[in-house]
Write an enzyme that holds these catalytic residues in place. Sequence first.
Site, PDB file in Angstrom:
ATOM      1  N   LYS A 188       0.874  -1.171   0.237  1.00  0.00           N
ATOM      2  CA  LYS A 188       0.040  -0.046   0.014  1.00  0.00           C
ATOM      3  C   LYS A 188       0.744   1.139  -0.022  1.00  0.00           C
ATOM      4  O   LYS A 188       0.571   2.155  -0.799  1.00  0.00           O
ATOM      5  CB  LYS A 188      -0.946   0.074   1.312  1.00  0.00           C
ATOM      6  CG  LYS A 188      -1.849  -1.040   1.144  1.00  0.00           C
ATOM      7  CD  LYS A 188      -2.942  -0.963   2.511  1.00  0.00           C
ATOM      8  CE  LYS A 188      -2.203  -0.966   3.898  1.00  0.00           C
ATOM      9  NZ  LYS A 188      -1.747  -2.212   4.383  1.00  0.00           N
ATOM     10  N   ARG A 212      -9.238   0.713   9.030  1.00  0.00           N
ATOM     11  CA  ARG A 212      -8.719  -0.414   9.416  1.00  0.00           C
ATOM     12  C   ARG A 212     -10.104  -1.150  10.571  1.00  0.00           C
ATOM     13  O   ARG A 212      -9.651  -2.510  10.716  1.00  0.00           O
ATOM     14  CB  ARG A 212      -7.586  -0.597  10.302  1.00  0.00           C
ATOM     15  CG  ARG A 212      -6.551  -0.973   9.662  1.00  0.00           C
ATOM     16  CD  ARG A 212      -5.149  -0.563  10.441  1.00  0.00           C
ATOM     17  NE  ARG A 212      -4.080  -1.482  10.287  1.00  0.00           N
ATOM     18  CZ  ARG A 212      -2.893  -1.044   9.474  1.00  0.00           C
ATOM     19  NH1 ARG A 212      -3.173   0.451   9.062  1.00  0.00           N
ATOM     20  NH2 ARG A 212      -1.967  -1.515   9.141  1.00  0.00           N
ATOM     21  N   ARG A 257      11.334  -6.880   4.668  1.00  0.00           N
ATOM     22  CA  ARG A 257      11.503  -5.440   4.869  1.00  0.00           C
ATOM     23  C   ARG A 257      11.881  -5.076   6.192  1.00  0.00           C
ATOM     24  O   ARG A 257      12.778  -4.273   6.823  1.00  0.00           O
ATOM     25  CB  ARG A 257       9.936  -4.923   4.970  1.00  0.00           C
ATOM     26  CG  ARG A 257       9.651  -3.554   5.056  1.00  0.00           C
ATOM     27  CD  ARG A 257       8.484  -2.958   4.774  1.00  0.00           C
ATOM     28  NE  ARG A 257       7.659  -3.136   6.041  1.00  0.00           N
ATOM     29  CZ  ARG A 257       6.225  -2.995   5.839  1.00  0.00           C
ATOM     30  NH1 ARG A 257       5.607  -2.360   4.924  1.00  0.00           N
ATOM     31  NH2 ARG A 257       5.500  -3.002   7.054  1.00  0.00           N
ATOM     32  N   ARG A 274      11.572  -1.494  11.860  1.00  0.00           N
ATOM     33  CA  ARG A 274      10.183  -1.436  12.531  1.00  0.00           C
ATOM     34  C   ARG A 274      10.149  -2.643  13.337  1.00  0.00           C
ATOM     35  O   ARG A 274      10.236  -3.844  12.916  1.00  0.00           O
ATOM     36  CB  ARG A 274       8.963  -1.456  11.607  1.00  0.00           C
ATOM     37  CG  ARG A 274       8.853  -0.254  10.889  1.00  0.00           C
ATOM     38  CD  ARG A 274       7.692  -0.137   9.690  1.00  0.00           C
ATOM     39  NE  ARG A 274       6.655  -0.800  10.056  1.00  0.00           N
ATOM     40  CZ  ARG A 274       5.438  -0.963   9.648  1.00  0.00           C
ATOM     41  NH1 ARG A 274       5.412   0.015   8.241  1.00  0.00           N
ATOM     42  NH2 ARG A 274       4.510  -1.328  10.057  1.00  0.00           N
ATOM     43  N   ARG A 290      -0.535  -9.475  13.156  1.00  0.00           N
ATOM     44  CA  ARG A 290      -1.200  -8.252  12.169  1.00  0.00           C
ATOM     45  C   ARG A 290      -2.079  -9.016  11.462  1.00  0.00           C
ATOM     46  O   ARG A 290      -3.006  -8.424  10.695  1.00  0.00           O
ATOM     47  CB  ARG A 290       0.329  -7.789  11.746  1.00  0.00           C
ATOM     48  CG  ARG A 290       0.896  -6.882  12.879  1.00  0.00           C
ATOM     49  CD  ARG A 290       2.155  -6.369  12.428  1.00  0.00           C
ATOM     50  NE  ARG A 290       2.208  -5.470  11.069  1.00  0.00           N
ATOM     51  CZ  ARG A 290       3.267  -5.120  10.439  1.00  0.00           C
ATOM     52  NH1 ARG A 290       4.557  -5.881  10.442  1.00  0.00           N
ATOM     53  NH2 ARG A 290       3.270  -4.456   9.341  1.00  0.00           N
TER      54      ARG A 290
HETATM   55  P1  AMP Z   1       1.160   0.328   8.889  1.00  0.00           P
HETATM   56  O1  AMP Z   1       2.135   1.213   8.696  1.00  0.00           O
HETATM   57  O2  AMP Z   1      -0.163   0.869   8.092  1.00  0.00           O
HETATM   58  O3  AMP Z   1       1.424  -1.045   8.451  1.00  0.00           O
HETATM   59  O4  AMP Z   1       0.677   0.360  10.388  1.00  0.00           O
HETATM   60  C1  AMP Z   1       1.451   0.034  11.430  1.00  0.00           C
HETATM   61  C2  AMP Z   1       0.876  -0.125  12.777  1.00  0.00           C
HETATM   62  O5  AMP Z   1      -0.058   1.119  13.037  1.00  0.00           O
HETATM   63  C3  AMP Z   1      -0.530  -1.002  12.714  1.00  0.00           C
HETATM   64  O6  AMP Z   1      -0.178  -2.229  12.994  1.00  0.00           O
HETATM   65  C4  AMP Z   1      -1.224  -0.499  13.814  1.00  0.00           C
HETATM   66  O7  AMP Z   1      -0.635  -0.743  15.157  1.00  0.00           O
HETATM   67  C5  AMP Z   1      -1.104   1.143  13.786  1.00  0.00           C
HETATM   68  N1  AMP Z   1      -2.234   1.657  12.834  1.00  0.00           N
HETATM   69  C6  AMP Z   1      -1.891   2.257  11.593  1.00  0.00           C
HETATM   70  N2  AMP Z   1      -2.948   2.726  11.091  1.00  0.00           N
HETATM   71  C7  AMP Z   1      -4.124   2.243  11.934  1.00  0.00           C
HETATM   72  C8  AMP Z   1      -5.446   2.131  12.011  1.00  0.00           C
HETATM   73  N3  AMP Z   1      -6.040   2.922  10.940  1.00  0.00           N
HETATM   74  N4  AMP Z   1      -6.091   1.889  12.979  1.00  0.00           N
HETATM   75  C9  AMP Z   1      -5.392   1.463  14.121  1.00  0.00           C
HETATM   76  N5  AMP Z   1      -4.136   1.224  14.161  1.00  0.00           N
HETATM   77  C10 AMP Z   1      -3.278   1.641  13.186  1.00  0.00           C
END
Ligand code: AMP
Length: 193
Positions: free
Chosen positions: A14, A89, A128, A134, A146
């Site tokens: 994404k 989400r 990654r 991360r 996740r």
């Molecule tokens: P991402 O970078 O999109 O993979 O997000 C990394 C982490 O950030 C996720 O595993 C959640 O812990 C948190 N996170 C990101 N976006 C959201 C969201 N819309 N709702 C809740 N947690 C989020």
Amino acid sequence: MINLILFGPPGSGKGTQAAKLVEKYNLLHISTGDLFRYEMSNNTDLGKEAKRFMDNGELVPDSVTIAMLAKKVEANPDVQGIIFDGFPRTKAQAAALDELLAERGEEVTRLIMLEVPDEEIVQRLLERGKVSGRADDQSEHTIQRRIRVYRDNTSPVYHYYDEQDKAVKVNGVGDIQTISQRLSAEMDRLIAV
Ligand code: AMP
């Protein structure tokens, strides 16, 4: 005005694809994951709270996430369109987004889901993790959590927009350029309407 949700499991590409689309179509890219990581790197209260959930592969609570997202959208009233990456989400987040956009006389134009099989996701995220730094990309246990959170809490968002005839699936397997072309084809269809 285009309001696109780029959807899909963790590691489906994404962020990479959103970066390409925003450039090509001159849109604002909002990644809630990036916003949380920015807060974490500045050690803010929001960052500290988010970190507790993120490092374990869990979702940050809706109230916190929605408030942060709303602030970002409201700070950008004059954009040509927005790509939402990693948001919504949960169904509650989707309903909040619909409400937020309705206040601007707008709506979600399309949700595009990048489809990638679980086995490939695990491999991609572990790769990654070697460079991203991360915490949530480092252990297979966290990655599996996740994926489970995506399946249980996030995938209903696809159906939420599918019921509104706004959801499409795009094959997320292949090289970055090929996938980008598939997404551009969807965008061009949207713009042509
Ligand atoms: P991402 O970078 O999109 O993979 O997000 C990394 C982490 O950030 C996720 O595993 C959640 O812990 C948190 N996170 C990101 N976006 C959201 C969201 N819309 N709702 C809740 N947690 C989020």
